[in-house]
Design an enzyme around this catalytic site. Sequence first.
Site, PDB file in Angstrom:
ATOM      1  CG  ASP A  99       5.075 -43.953   9.387  1.00 31.37           C
ATOM      2  OD1 ASP A  99       4.694 -43.193   8.472  1.00 31.37           O
ATOM      3  OD2 ASP A  99       6.264 -44.165   9.647  1.00 31.37           O
ATOM      4  CG  ASN A 147       2.268 -34.981   8.832  1.00 30.41           C
ATOM      5  OD1 ASN A 147       1.496 -35.649   9.517  1.00 30.41           O
ATOM      6  ND2 ASN A 147       3.480 -35.428   8.515  1.00 30.41           N
TER       7      ASN A 147
END
Length: 235
Positions: free
Chosen positions: A15, A63
């Site tokens: 991340d 995503n």
Amino acid sequence: MPAARVPSHLAIIMDGNGRCATRRGRARWMGHVRGAHTAREVVAHCARAGVSHVTLYAFSSDNWKRPREEVGFLFDLFTSHLDRQLATLLEHGIRLSIIGRRDRLPAALVEQIAAAEQRTAAGTRLHLRVAIDYSSKDAMREAFARVDAANGDLPGEPLLPDVDLLLRTGGERRLSDFLLWECAYAELAFLDVHFPDLSTADLDAVFADYARRDRRYGGVQVTADAEVAAPVGAR
């Protein structure tokens, strides 16, 4: 660091790529490029340290909500990075597997993935899994459906090995639908560093912290001279 002191299965939520670039006043795609280089260094370091399994969270099923241009760039990056790293994987005995859905990926990428998996299948030094279009909840639903269809048996590929250590970079403190079943007894490590800035020294510090943890799996550790007895009133 001795292999006994590192996790057998390390899972990483990579991340902070886009935020890393934005903080430096650059386009988000530049963070993804740097993140790809960091991923390569992390895998190489894990192989040297004696880690047996590494699973990287590259693209979640959620995503797809990102801008189309960014999603397209990520798939182009996957394609180019896989092409460039295949020789390195073969040289170092690293097996590659891609987990997640493939029906929504570009056809050329799906073909490239299948070829890379086949060519690296004999690798025994480390098993690298990359999660693309992955949802842990979807994976469990699919497994349960196969069990139901087979009257209680689980045909096909088994679930992944249990995760020993889950590492998330970027400062967030959540699992984000990643390996929920496999992380039932995982040790958790959260770093504020963005993934592109993750160093091998950071990784070694996480491994050292992991080695100090007492993993009891719900039990207790009893020494040879310790007496385990019920309270007097309970005898």
